[in-house]
Scaffold this motif. Structure first.
Motif, PDB file in Angstrom:
ATOM      1  N   SER A 188     -45.181 -43.361   6.646  1.00 38.60           N
ATOM      2  CA  SER A 188     -46.098 -44.484   6.430  1.00 38.60           C
ATOM      3  C   SER A 188     -47.492 -44.158   6.948  1.00 38.60           C
ATOM      4  N   LEU A 189     -47.557 -43.491   8.086  1.00 32.90           N
ATOM      5  CA  LEU A 189     -48.857 -43.186   8.692  1.00 32.90           C
ATOM      6  C   LEU A 189     -49.616 -42.106   7.921  1.00 32.90           C
ATOM      7  N   MET A 190     -48.927 -41.402   7.024  1.00 32.75           N
ATOM      8  CA  MET A 190     -49.595 -40.382   6.219  1.00 32.75           C
ATOM      9  C   MET A 190     -50.671 -40.973   5.309  1.00 32.75           C
ATOM     10  N   SER A 191     -50.610 -42.279   5.056  1.00 34.79           N
ATOM     11  CA  SER A 191     -51.647 -42.905   4.224  1.00 34.79           C
ATOM     12  C   SER A 191     -52.858 -43.343   5.046  1.00 34.79           C
ATOM     13  N   SER A 192     -52.851 -43.038   6.360  1.00 33.18           N
ATOM     14  CA  SER A 192     -53.955 -43.392   7.269  1.00 33.18           C
ATOM     15  C   SER A 192     -54.262 -44.884   7.260  1.00 33.18           C
ATOM     16  N   PRO A 193     -53.255 -45.713   7.550  1.00 32.71           N
ATOM     17  CA  PRO A 193     -53.476 -47.166   7.463  1.00 32.71           C
ATOM     18  C   PRO A 193     -54.268 -47.718   8.640  1.00 32.71           C
ATOM     19  N   ASP A 194     -54.875 -48.876   8.424  1.00 33.55           N
ATOM     20  CA  ASP A 194     -55.433 -49.683   9.502  1.00 33.55           C
ATOM     21  C   ASP A 194     -54.371 -50.627  10.053  1.00 33.55           C
ATOM     22  N   LEU A 195     -53.447 -51.039   9.177  1.00 32.28           N
ATOM     23  CA  LEU A 195     -52.393 -51.975   9.549  1.00 32.28           C
ATOM     24  C   LEU A 195     -51.046 -51.427   9.098  1.00 32.28           C
ATOM     25  N   LEU A 196     -50.127 -51.310  10.049  1.00 36.58           N
ATOM     26  CA  LEU A 196     -48.769 -50.846   9.754  1.00 36.58           C
ATOM     27  C   LEU A 196     -47.819 -52.027   9.874  1.00 36.58           C
ATOM     28  N   LEU A 197     -47.061 -52.285   8.806  1.00 35.21           N
ATOM     29  CA  LEU A 197     -46.016 -53.288   8.827  1.00 35.21           C
ATOM     30  C   LEU A 197     -44.694 -52.575   9.109  1.00 35.21           C
ATOM     31  N   LEU A 198     -44.008 -52.996  10.166  1.00 34.04           N
ATOM     32  CA  LEU A 198     -42.752 -52.366  10.575  1.00 34.04           C
ATOM     33  C   LEU A 198     -41.624 -53.377  10.419  1.00 34.04           C
ATOM     34  N   ASP A 199     -40.634 -53.044   9.613  1.00 27.06           N
ATOM     35  CA  ASP A 199     -39.520 -53.956   9.366  1.00 27.06           C
ATOM     36  C   ASP A 199     -38.250 -53.418  10.028  1.00 27.06           C
ATOM     37  N   GLU A 200     -37.850 -54.047  11.123  1.00 28.45           N
ATOM     38  CA  GLU A 200     -36.621 -53.734  11.854  1.00 28.45           C
ATOM     39  C   GLU A 200     -36.512 -52.254  12.241  1.00 28.45           C
ATOM     40  N   PRO A 201     -37.482 -51.734  13.003  1.00 29.26           N
ATOM     41  CA  PRO A 201     -37.433 -50.310  13.344  1.00 29.26           C
ATOM     42  C   PRO A 201     -36.277 -49.918  14.254  1.00 29.26           C
ATOM     43  N   SER A 202     -35.655 -50.877  14.968  1.00 27.79           N
ATOM     44  CA  SER A 202     -34.558 -50.524  15.871  1.00 27.79           C
ATOM     45  C   SER A 202     -33.191 -50.640  15.222  1.00 27.79           C
ATOM     46  N   LEU A 203     -33.149 -51.035  13.957  1.00 24.34           N
ATOM     47  CA  LEU A 203     -31.886 -51.333  13.293  1.00 24.34           C
ATOM     48  C   LEU A 203     -30.932 -50.133  13.322  1.00 24.34           C
ATOM     49  N   GLY A 204     -29.739 -50.349  13.886  1.00 26.23           N
ATOM     50  CA  GLY A 204     -28.703 -49.331  13.874  1.00 26.23           C
ATOM     51  C   GLY A 204     -28.877 -48.198  14.863  1.00 26.23           C
ATOM     52  N   LEU A 205     -29.830 -48.323  15.776  1.00 30.92           N
ATOM     53  CA  LEU A 205     -30.105 -47.242  16.722  1.00 30.92           C
ATOM     54  C   LEU A 205     -29.513 -47.540  18.099  1.00 30.92           C
TER      55      LEU A 205
END
Length: 245
Positions: free
Chosen positions: A159-176
Motif C-alpha cells: 500500500s505504501l508503494m503508492s506514496s500515500p498521504d492517508l493510509l486506510l488499514l482494515d483489521e491489520p491484527s486479524l489472525g495474528l
C-alpha cells in the motif's frame, strides 16, 4: 466531536453524510467523520457495524449512495479507485489479499503501479525494503510462503508503494499471534511518527485506543460515539462494551 481547530494542519479527510447500500440493505447511514493530518483515527464497532464498508466507499470500492468525501481540500466523491489512489489515499484491506503466487518483490511492484508521484517507484521500493528489513530478506520468495505477520507487513508495504498521504488499514491484527500484533501496532505508530496519516479499523479496541489520537464508534452503520482516544477510553460505553469493565 473531534475539534479540528486544535490541530494545526486541519482535516486531511472530511466525510459528510456518507451512505452505502448493498441492494436494500443500508450498511452505512449518514456518517460524518474527519481525519486530521498526522493523526491516527480509529473506527470501532462490532462486526457488521459498517466499518469496512466505510473504508471501501472512501477508496471507491463500494458505491456511495449519498454524502461527500473531501480529501486534501479536493472533492473526491465521484472519483474512481485509481484516481483516488493517485490523489494520495490507499487501503490495506482486511485479510491482506496479497498475491500468494507472486514474489514479495512482484507484490511491491504492483503496489507502485498507481504511484501518487512523490519520489520514483524505485526510490519508494528501496525505502520499503529499508523500513521492512524482513521483506528484503524474503524479496524473491513467493508471498504465500511468508508467515501471517510477514504477509501483513507486505500488505502494508505494498500500500505504501503508492506514496500515500492517508493510509486506510482494515483489521491489520486479524489472525495474528499477540506478539506479532504488538509488532504491527508499533510499526503503525512509527508510520505516524514519519508523517503518515492513518484511518484504522481494528477489533482490538484497547490497542487501537492506545495508539490513536481520536476515534469513532459505529453501530448499525451509524456513528454513535466519537471523541479523542482518551475520552473514548474513559467512556462508560466503551468500558462496558469493549474493555470488560
Amino acid at each position: 466531536m473531534i475539534d479540528s481547530s486544535k490541530v494545526k494542519d486541519g482535516p486531511l479527510l472530511l466525510v459528510k453524510g456518507l451512505r452505502v447500500s448493498y441492494g436494500p440493505v443500508e450498511a452505512v447511514r449518514n456518517i460524518d467523520l474527519q481525519v486530521n493530518k498526522g493523526q491516527i483515527v480509529t473506527l470501532l464497532g462490532a462486526n457488521g457495524a459498517g466499518k469496512s464498508s466505510t473504508l471501501n466507499a472512501l477508496v471507491g470500492l463500494a458505491a456511495k449512495k449519498g454524502g461527500t468525501v473531501t480529501f486534501n481540500n479536493q472533492d473526491i466523491t465521484a472519483l474512481s479507485t485509481e484516481q483516488i489512489v493517485r490523489q494520495g489515499m490507499t487501503l490495506t484491506p482486511e485479510g491482506r489479499r496479497i498475491f500468494p503466487n507472486l514474489t514479495v518483490d512482484e507484490n511491491l511492484l504492483l503496489g507502485g503501479a498507481m504511484h501518487a508521484g512523490r519520489g520514483s517507484p524505485a526510490e519508494v521500493r528501496a525505502e520499503m525494503l529499508e523500513r521492512f528489513p524482513i521483506l528484503k530478506e524474503r524479496l524473491h520468495q513467493k508471498a504465500g510462503s511468508l508467515s501471517g505477520g510477514e504477509q501483513q507487513m507486505l500488505a502494508i508495504a505494498r500500500s505504501l508503494m503508492s506514496s500515500p498521504d492517508l493510509l486506510l488499514l482494515d483489521e491489520p491484527s486479524l489472525g495474528l499471534a499477540p506478539q506479532i500484533v504488538d509488532q504491527i501496532f508499533e510499526m503503525i505508530e512509527r508510520l505516524r511518527e514519519q508523517g503518515l496519516t492513518i484511518l484504522l479499523v481494528e477489533q482490538n479496541v484497547s490497542l487501537s485506543l492506545e495508539i490513536a489520537d481520536a476515534g469513532y464508534v459505529l453501530a448499525n452503520g451509524a456513528v454513535v460515539l466519537s471523541g479523542t482516544a482518551a475520552q473514548l477510553r474513559h467512556s462508560d460505553e466503551i468500558q462496558g462494551a469493549y474493555l470488560g469493565a
